[in-house]
Design a protein around this motif. Structure first.
Motif, PDB file in Angstrom:
ATOM      1  N   TRP A  90      51.014  38.615 -44.732  1.00 27.22           N
ATOM      2  CA  TRP A  90      50.252  39.861 -44.808  1.00 27.22           C
ATOM      3  C   TRP A  90      51.184  41.038 -45.064  1.00 27.22           C
ATOM      4  O   TRP A  90      52.339  41.045 -44.638  1.00 27.22           O
ATOM      5  N   HIS A  91      50.678  42.039 -45.783  1.00 26.11           N
ATOM      6  CA  HIS A  91      51.394  43.300 -45.956  1.00 26.11           C
ATOM      7  C   HIS A  91      50.416  44.440 -45.678  1.00 26.11           C
ATOM      8  O   HIS A  91      49.224  44.323 -45.975  1.00 26.11           O
ATOM      9  N   ARG A  92      50.927  45.538 -45.136  1.00 26.06           N
ATOM     10  CA  ARG A  92      50.019  46.633 -44.757  1.00 26.06           C
ATOM     11  C   ARG A  92      49.213  47.180 -45.946  1.00 26.06           C
ATOM     12  O   ARG A  92      48.134  47.741 -45.757  1.00 26.06           O
ATOM     13  N   TYR A  94      47.504  45.582 -47.842  1.00 25.11           N
ATOM     14  CA  TYR A  94      46.255  44.816 -47.971  1.00 25.11           C
ATOM     15  C   TYR A  94      45.122  45.435 -47.149  1.00 25.11           C
ATOM     16  O   TYR A  94      43.969  45.040 -47.294  1.00 25.11           O
ATOM     17  N   HIS A  97      41.982  43.546 -45.282  1.00 25.07           N
ATOM     18  CA  HIS A  97      41.829  42.233 -45.922  1.00 25.07           C
ATOM     19  C   HIS A  97      43.078  41.402 -45.665  1.00 25.07           C
ATOM     20  O   HIS A  97      44.152  41.720 -46.171  1.00 25.07           O
ATOM     21  N   ARG A  98      42.931  40.355 -44.894  1.00 23.77           N
ATOM     22  CA  ARG A  98      44.089  39.494 -44.624  1.00 23.77           C
ATOM     23  C   ARG A  98      44.587  38.851 -45.919  1.00 23.77           C
ATOM     24  O   ARG A  98      45.782  38.722 -46.152  1.00 23.77           O
ATOM     25  N   HIS A  99      43.651  38.435 -46.770  1.00 24.16           N
ATOM     26  CA  HIS A  99      43.988  37.775 -48.044  1.00 24.16           C
ATOM     27  C   HIS A  99      43.165  38.408 -49.161  1.00 24.16           C
ATOM     28  O   HIS A  99      42.129  37.874 -49.546  1.00 24.16           O
TER      29      HIS A  99
END
Length: 368
Positions: A90-92, A94, A97-99
């Motif tokens: 994960w990146h912030r 996103y 939305h986890r994915h």
């Protein structure tokens, strides 16, 4: 088949499996998004239909046929680290939305590999966006963020994607090369980059033998001399060095007239090719180049001023200038193992659109 025969003459299939807003502005209409990450995060579930439609339209079997008819023999295909679906860190950027990324890109890549085989084109698969983004450019997936080299899980995910790509296509006749990472930024430490490239080589070689598949690494915007003695035979085999050459981003280039642009391509870049061929001990490709001289059309970030060499020319002069600039670059890059024009297709920027350049007579109509 190995990396040294014959010469690679190809194009990038840009903004297909990895979006760049300046290349496909119509896809971003009405959105705040600046890159594929924010495109998917902003649209949420609605991103899937829009993006899958783009995948089906942007590059087709007919495009592979067109390239082969003109005597090109290779394509470089950029893809993002999310190509296999939701197993990425994960990146912030996103948000909630986890994915966020749309799934199904790998099926498009499978199809592309088969089209390449059908028309006798060799494929360089290029990890163009790493988790955390390796360069802060829109083409790295998240504009304004360069954190790939700051988290071990980002590094590990990039390596695992490369290994999965190698495993999936190990026996595919069209696979010619796997590029470890596109354009890691100049401030990613050289030692970090080198250790990543060595680890990537090892992961790829678990599945792809050196006599079949080349491993490619990018210069990371630093002198080739920082890599003299790196990844040499006999320990490392079928390794290719990749550099990208443009003349529209640096202020000195932007302020040049067309004669200076041609002189740089035919002089400085010719000399650089001779030096690389003499000193590096590895074959090299120019993995990206274009006829682009106008910064305004490619940049979501530049401040300007947006002067450029062709702005005060009439149509005939622009035509001749584009032909001259194309020819001087081609002659320099022909000194290498090969080259890939950026890009095959754009919506609104002819100097960056290979197909437009050929149809307008700026580039040759036959590359045999």
């Amino acid at each position: 088949m190995n990396a040294t025969s014959p010469k690679l003459r190809g194009v990038n299939l840009g903004s297909w499996l990895l979006l760049e807003k300046w290349m496909v502005p119509s896809l971003f209409e009405g959105l705040e998004a600046t890159d594929e990450t924010t495109f998917c995060a902003e649209l949420g579930p609605a991103a899937a239909e829009r993006l899958r439609g783009h995948w089906n339209r942007w590059v087709t079997r007919e495009d592979f046929a067109w390239l082969a008819e003109r005597g090109l023999n290779a394509v470089r295909i950029p893809y993002g680290h999310w190509i296999f679906g939701p197993d990425y860190p994960w990146h912030r950027a996103y948000g909630e939305h986890r994915h966020p990324f749309v799934e199904g890109g790998i099926d498009v890549l499978d199809r592309a590999m088969d089209w390449a085989q059908e028309f006798g084109l060799r494929v360089m698969l290029d990890l163009h966006a790493a988790p955390g983004c390796q360069n802060g450019f829109d083409n790295g997936g998240i504009m304004g963020v360069c954190e790939w080299h700051t988290q071990p899980e980002y590094l590990e995910h990039a390596l695992s994607v490369l290994e999965r790509i190698a495993e999936r296509y190990r026996n595919h006749p069209a696979l010619h090369a796997i590029e470890c990472l596109n354009e890691p930024r100049w401030d990613v430490p050289t030692d970090y980059l080198k250790s990543f490239y060595l680890a990537a080589y090892e992961r790829i070689r678990r599945h792809c033998p050196a006599e079949r598949v080349a491993v490619v690494f990018h210069d990371g915007f630093r002198s080739f001399r920082e890599y003299v003695g790196f990844m040499q035979a006999p320990e490392y085999r079928n390794v290719i060095f990749d550099l990208h050459r443009y003349q529209c981003f640096d202020r000195r280039d932007i302020d040049s007239d067309i004669f200076a642009h041609m002189a740089k391509a035919g002089g400085e870049w010719r000399d650089e090719a001779d030096a690389i061929n003499a000193e590096l001990g590895l074959p090299a490709v120019c993995g990206e180049w274009s006829l682009g001289l106008d910064l305004r059309v490619v940049s979501l970030w530049a401040e300007g001023p947006f002067n450029h060499a062709l702005e005060h020319m009439d149509e005939f002069q622009q035509h001749v200038a584009n032909r001259g600039y194309a020819a001087s670059q081609l002659l320099a890059f022909e000194k290498y193992l090969g080259w890939f024009f950026w890009s095959y297709k754009t919506e609104t920027t002819p100097a960056w659109c290979f197909r437009d350049c050929v149809e307008r007579g700026w580039l040759p109509s036959d590359f045999r």
